[in-house]
Design an enzyme around this catalytic site. Structure first.
Site, PDB file in Angstrom:
ATOM      1  N   GLY A  69       0.834  -1.197   0.000  1.00 14.16           N
ATOM      2  CA  GLY A  69       0.000   0.000   0.000  1.00 14.16           C
ATOM      3  C   GLY A  69       0.863   1.240   0.000  1.00 14.16           C
ATOM      4  O   GLY A  69       0.560   2.239  -0.653  1.00 14.16           O
ATOM      5  N   ALA A  70       1.969   1.159   0.752  1.00 12.58           N
ATOM      6  CA  ALA A  70       2.924   2.266   0.819  1.00 12.58           C
ATOM      7  C   ALA A  70       4.209   1.728   1.429  1.00 12.58           C
ATOM      8  O   ALA A  70       4.230   0.644   2.001  1.00 12.58           O
ATOM      9  CB  ALA A  70       2.361   3.424   1.656  1.00 12.58           C
ATOM     10  N   GLU A  78       7.805   3.139   3.612  1.00  7.56           N
ATOM     11  CA  GLU A  78       8.357   4.257   4.374  1.00  7.56           C
ATOM     12  C   GLU A  78       9.793   4.588   4.030  1.00  7.56           C
ATOM     13  O   GLU A  78      10.578   4.970   4.916  1.00  7.56           O
ATOM     14  CB  GLU A  78       8.244   3.963   5.873  1.00  7.56           C
ATOM     15  CG  GLU A  78       9.070   2.789   6.396  1.00  7.56           C
ATOM     16  CD  GLU A  78       8.367   1.452   6.372  1.00  7.56           C
ATOM     17  OE1 GLU A  78       8.810   0.527   7.072  1.00  7.56           O
ATOM     18  OE2 GLU A  78       7.363   1.319   5.629  1.00  7.56           O
ATOM     19  N   ASN A  79      10.201   4.478   2.764  1.00 10.06           N
ATOM     20  CA  ASN A  79      11.567   4.836   2.389  1.00 10.06           C
ATOM     21  C   ASN A  79      11.933   6.185   3.005  1.00 10.06           C
ATOM     22  O   ASN A  79      11.196   7.164   2.864  1.00 10.06           O
ATOM     23  CB  ASN A  79      11.695   4.931   0.867  1.00 10.06           C
ATOM     24  CG  ASN A  79      11.188   3.690   0.163  1.00 10.06           C
ATOM     25  OD1 ASN A  79      11.523   2.571   0.507  1.00 10.06           O
ATOM     26  ND2 ASN A  79      10.342   3.910  -0.846  1.00 10.06           N
ATOM     27  N   HIS A 101       0.664   6.809   8.925  1.00 11.46           N
ATOM     28  CA  HIS A 101       1.423   5.583   9.221  1.00 11.46           C
ATOM     29  C   HIS A 101       2.851   5.692   8.695  1.00 11.46           C
ATOM     30  O   HIS A 101       3.817   5.411   9.416  1.00 11.46           O
ATOM     31  CB  HIS A 101       0.715   4.389   8.578  1.00 11.46           C
ATOM     32  CG  HIS A 101       1.378   3.065   8.794  1.00 11.46           C
ATOM     33  ND1 HIS A 101       0.908   2.141   9.686  1.00 11.46           N
ATOM     34  CD2 HIS A 101       2.480   2.504   8.224  1.00 11.46           C
ATOM     35  CE1 HIS A 101       1.687   1.071   9.665  1.00 11.46           C
ATOM     36  NE2 HIS A 101       2.656   1.273   8.777  1.00 11.46           N
ATOM     37  N   GLU A 102       2.989   6.104   7.441  1.00 12.51           N
ATOM     38  CA  GLU A 102       4.322   6.151   6.838  1.00 12.51           C
ATOM     39  C   GLU A 102       5.188   7.244   7.459  1.00 12.51           C
ATOM     40  O   GLU A 102       6.390   7.052   7.673  1.00 12.51           O
ATOM     41  CB  GLU A 102       4.216   6.347   5.325  1.00 12.51           C
ATOM     42  CG  GLU A 102       3.405   5.289   4.601  1.00 12.51           C
ATOM     43  CD  GLU A 102       3.828   3.868   4.928  1.00 12.51           C
ATOM     44  OE1 GLU A 102       5.040   3.632   5.142  1.00 12.51           O
ATOM     45  OE2 GLU A 102       2.958   2.984   4.987  1.00 12.51           O
ATOM     46  N   HIS A 150       6.782   6.271  10.683  1.00 12.44           N
ATOM     47  CA  HIS A 150       7.979   5.450  10.502  1.00 12.44           C
ATOM     48  C   HIS A 150       9.248   6.275  10.360  1.00 12.44           C
ATOM     49  O   HIS A 150      10.359   5.741  10.550  1.00 12.44           O
ATOM     50  CB  HIS A 150       7.847   4.599   9.231  1.00 12.44           C
ATOM     51  CG  HIS A 150       7.146   3.302   9.429  1.00 12.44           C
ATOM     52  ND1 HIS A 150       7.492   2.402  10.412  1.00 12.44           N
ATOM     53  CD2 HIS A 150       6.126   2.730   8.738  1.00 12.44           C
ATOM     54  CE1 HIS A 150       6.720   1.337  10.320  1.00 12.44           C
ATOM     55  NE2 HIS A 150       5.883   1.504   9.318  1.00 12.44           N
TER      56      HIS A 150
END
Length: 944
Positions: free
Chosen positions: A334-335, A337-338, A370-371, A374
């Site tokens: 979905g995504a 977190e780079n 959420h990302e 992180h």
């Protein structure tokens, strides 16, 4: 100031070496490219993967183990990559690369193991790498090199020993395929203004960085990265750090973009993109058309408030100098977190108010939150190994609601954790095939085993358990402990016990916080053993007891627990609407006299659903709670109304209470207008739909639910303006009313769809109603409606709209259309690879499509396993979806036959999902034997 802000002296030495290397980078990459072009064309033109080197098979050697030895420690990488966005002479998209890594020898060794997967390495004098000593150190000569395919290592044996405390430089050149497999460094294709576009993008988590360049690909092996990308003029290159130099190469239509050094970070967080995308500040990147249509505006508006919230919450500044977020047409997760370049599916970042529903906006704010969470928890401080993945993902899944609530304070986002985390986790954690949040390291080794950790337990149970911890510590103490933990381990890695230590310090420093045991002792019972308790309260005696909750009570739990499946349970509760002091259940059972109540009082435990446990009561208390719901349900908090429904149904499924008692909790829904209780009810009733939609129970059940939802349907039909006012629960009203046959509902949806077919530009259906209208109209129609929906899907320029249509197309009742749709999932020109498994899942949710989907997956198992099975996070969902309806002995025998027939191919990251499917089906068969008839009789009596 945390470790990793500056480059140390020995890194500076390496940097001088790199400066010289950079001068010849373009020439070297061109040589690599030309060398590969001249090789045997057959290697590339027909093979689906690049060739590998011979792999000697030797048991118990270091290269046969999946974990790297502790002999080497990477410090610094210099990586230059050149993706080709046009096919080469052999019809392939490739990239060429040069990589150097400086590492420190920690222990004397004559062996270098570095991860490398599906890369063709250049051979230098018979070897696949060059080794140089730094700071005057002489490196031993390379004896031999080879590629170990199973463990994905480039193995380098040396003539002599590396010296502890000394630094070395390992250099490689390579070519890789820029495939469309959604892993490592890959390509994505999309159409814009009638033109086919190609972009090069990355997904490194969990074990795919090694597909882009040779690296020490473990989360605890952090290093500083210097990235350089060579790309066509007219395209833009992005990476984790800000670009510091952009050089146009004279005489060549290419540009070299050099990025600044990253902070010290893990390989799985590395990212780079080459595209012709554009952006809006902060920077939100997407397809040009999407940005022109202002689809990035909402993400832009919420990003800064969410970042500000987390800076305050963590009491730590944002760790990087820039924050890019990019929406990608093809993305497995979905995504992701780079660090500094967060990647999303388009549905998780782009919002078009003309076509996107309120639910789409809610998804965007939670995923972005959420990302961004992180960026600190997971990126700044990272788990040492994947067995503790829950620490990253569970934490982000918990605080995403805090960030989203800050950005959208009127949405009551915090309450939704019980739907999307706690109740979701319960469903999996009540099986004997569940697993602890933190597994033993030796249980998580292979890429498939690592991918299996990206599951409901790690995300949703992790969130629910951390929410419980925050509740009994208080949010301020929890946040204080987190802040100190992040400062201590910044730019490093940790294990879960490190977090407990800093939370305990915060407790010790806070007057008035008293715990019955230490944070370690309390929380280890929740993370080191699987499952959760059902707490039973006898209000006649005040006795409170706990027992490991299992959907199949007689099932044997093979996994042993040092805590014997007992927990330290914090219980918040109320008595007849009055909040009481929290108590702790610290053993199997205990007498708590305040919980002994008179016959006109009731007890409600797990107030505000703060704890990770289910609750059962004596029959008298159940009756008093049901009476309260029917007389004045608003006395009970809204989330606890959802809890009562969910607990009751699952206690009945586990044969702890009578099923008719659980069904009675739905009677008060005649008066309920809130979304969360209705959603909780429908999730449980949907389970009943799956059990009974092929039996005589279904008709009586439909009649009962029709009666229950009709007031809700009429209520929202009255107060809303043509059904367009935004209420989550009125979407439920429309959907359930249509599926149960409430008068006027199906006619309404069909008329809207018909008008849309007649004039799409002017009769578009309101975004909030589209999912329900599309599905119902296509289900009621035939090929004409389906083909129109397919045409609209192909034309959709907004990802959220495409998802609605892709789901709705699975609603048709025409078998040949469903079979054709299944075939489309194997054609990436029709259904993107990232969407194939979910599309099959949509079809399987259709009673007519379920057997078709099951047969289709079995017939093409080798294809799906090769594409998704060895490492994809979404593969387990495919098995779950096509077996969700199974509840007969024949279907169980099919499952077991499927398991046996495909044992040689294997199940990869879906292994646990298959075990859970067998366990769930077995439990359903047994439950139906004793409950089908009572359920039928209850629905018949209540629907009259």
């Amino acid at each position: 100031m945390g470790k990793g802000y500056y480059i140390s002296k020995h890194l500076a030495t390496a940097a001088m070496v790199l400066a010289a290397i950079a001068l010849v980078t373009i020439i070297a990459l061109s040589v690599v490219y030309n060398r590969e072009k001249s090789k045997n064309a057959a290697k590339f033109s027909k093979a689906t993967t690049l060739p590998v080197f011979p792999t000697p098979k030797t048991s118990n050697e270091p290269w046969d183990k999946y974990r790297l030895p502790d002999t080497l420690s990477p410090q610094y990488y210099n990586v230059t990559l050149w993706p080709r966005l046009v096919k080469n002479a052999n019809g392939m998209y490739i990239f060429t690369g040069i990589s150097g890594v400086m590492f420190t020898c920690e222990k004397k060794t004559d062996l270098i193991l570095i991860h490398s997967n599906k890369l063709n390495l250049t051979v230098f004098k018979g070897h696949h790498a060059k080794l140089t000593g730094l700071s005057g150190v002489t490196a031993p000569a390379i004896k031999t090199t080879w590629f170990q395919s199973e463990t994905q290592y480039l193995v380098i044996q040396l003539e002599g020993k590396l010296k502890p405390g000394k630094d070395y430089w390992l250099y490689t050149e390579f070519t890789g395929e820029l495939a469309d497999d959604l892993e490592g460094f890959y390509r994505s294709e999309y159409m814009e203004n009638g033109e086919k576009k190609i972009i090069a993008i990355t997904q490194m988590q969990a074990t795919y960085a090694r597909k882009a360049f040779p690296c020490f690909d473990e989360p605890g092996m952090k290093a500083v990265f210097h990235i350089t990308l060579i790309h066509d003029r007219g395209t833009t290159a992005l990476s984790n750090s800000q670009e510091i130099k952009n050089v146009i190469i004279d005489g060549m239509a290419i540009t070299r973009t050099i990025f600044g050094p990253t902070k010290r970070m893990s390989t799985y967080l590395i990212a780079f993109v080459v595209s012709d995308f554009t952006y809006i500040d902060v920077r939100i990147w997407a397809r040009k058309k999407a940005i022109e249509d202002r689809q990035g505006d909402y993400a832009l508006n919420i990003t800064q408030p969410i970042l500000e919230f987390f800076e305050k919450y963590y009491n730590t500044s944002y760790p990087l100098s820039k924050s890019d977020q990019i929406a990608l047409p093809d993305f497995n997760s979905g995504a992701m977190e780079n660090w500094g370049l967060v990647a999303y599916r388009e549905t998780a970042l782009l919002y078009d108010p003309r076509t996107s529903a309120n639910g789409n906006k809610q998804r965007i704010v939670t995923v972005v939150s959420h990302e961004l969470a992180h960026m600190w928890f997971g990126n700044l401080v990272t788990v040492k190994w994947w067995n503790d993945l829950w620490l990253n993902e569970g934490f982000a899944s918990y605080v995403e609601y805090l960030g989203a609530d800050y950005a959208e304070p009127t949405w009551n986002m915090k309450d939704q954790t019980i739907l999307y985390d706690l109740q979701s986790a319960f469903a999996v954690d009540s099986l004997t095939s569940s697993h602890p949040l933190s597994r033993k390291e030796e249980e998580v080794n292979t890429p498939s085993e690592i991918s299996e950790m990206f599951n409901t337990i790690s995300y949703s149970k992790g969130a629910a358990v951390l929410k419980m911890l925050s509740e009994f510590l208080t949010e301020s103490v929890f946040a204080k402990g987190l802040s100190n933990y992040l400062k201590q381990f910044a730019f490093g890695s940790s294990v879960h016990s490190d977090l407990w230590e800093y939370l305990q310090k915060a407790v010790d420093q806070t007057p008035g916080i008293k715990l019955p045991y230490s944070v370690h002792e309390i929380m280890n019972r929740w993370i080191l053993q699987m499952g959760f308790p059902v707490v039973t309260i006898d209000t006649r005696t005040g006795n409170v007891s706990q027992k490991h909750f299992l959907l199949e009570p007689e099932a044997v739990v093979d996994r042993k627990s040092e805590f014997n499946y007992e927990w330290f349970v914090p219980i918040k509760w109320m008595k007849k609407g009055q909040v009481q002091d929290q108590l702790w259940l610290l053993q199997k059972s205990a007498i708590h006299k305040p919980m002994k109540v008179s016959k006109n009082e009731w007890v409600l435990a797990n107030l505000h659903v703060s704890g990770y446990f289910r609750v059962n009561y004596d029959l008298g208390n159940w009756e008093r709670l049901l009476s309260q719901l029917e007389s004045n349900h608003q006395v009970i908090p809204v989330v606890n109304r959802a809890q009562i429904l969910d607990d009751a149904f699952n206690l009945a499924r586990a044969s702890i209470i009578n099923i008719t008692l659980a069904l009675r909790t739905t009677k008060y829904l005649l008066h309920e207008r809130e979304y969360i209780p209705w959603e909780a009810a429908l999730r449980n009733l949907n389970y009943f739909f799956q059990l009974f939609d092929r039996s005589e129970v279904y008709g009586a059940m439909q009649a009962y639910l029709k009666k229950q939802v009709k007031p809700l349907f009429e209520y929202f039909g009255t107060i809303s303006s043509n059904w367009t006012t935004i209420f989550m629960s009125h979407i439920i009203a429309l959907s359930l009313a249509c599926s149960t046959g409430v008068e006027g509902c199906r006619e309404l949806t069909r008329s809207w769809f018909k008008k849309w077919m007649q004039n799409p530009p002017n009769n578009a259906i309101h975004p909030n109603l589209r999912s329900t209208v599309y599905c119902n109209a296509i289900a009621a129609g035939g090929a004409e409606e389906w083909n129109f929906g397919w045409q609209m899907f192909q034309k959709a320029t907004v990802a959220a709209e495409a998802v609605k249509l892709r789901s709705a197309l699975a609603c048709t009742k025409v078998p040949w259309l469903l079979n054709r749709y299944l075939e489309y999932t194997m054609n990436p020109e029709k259904i993107r690879k990232q969407d194939a498994t979910s599309t099959i899942g949509y079809i399987a949710s259709n009673i007519i499509g379920q057997p078709l989907a099951w047969d289709f997956v079995r017939a093409n198992w080798d294809y799906f396993f090769k594409l998704y099975g060895t490492g994809s996070f979404i593969f387990s969902g495919l098995i779950r979806d096509v077996t969700y309806r199974f509840c007969t002995p024949f279907e169980l025998s099919q499952l077991k036959r499927f398991q046996k027939d495909n044992a040689e191919t294997g199940f990869g990251s879906g292994t646990q999902a298959l075990q859970q499917a067998i366990e769930k089906t077995t439990a359903k068969i047994k439950w139906l034997e004793g409950n089908k008839e009572p359920v039928l009789q209850w629905f018949l009596s209540e629907s009259a």
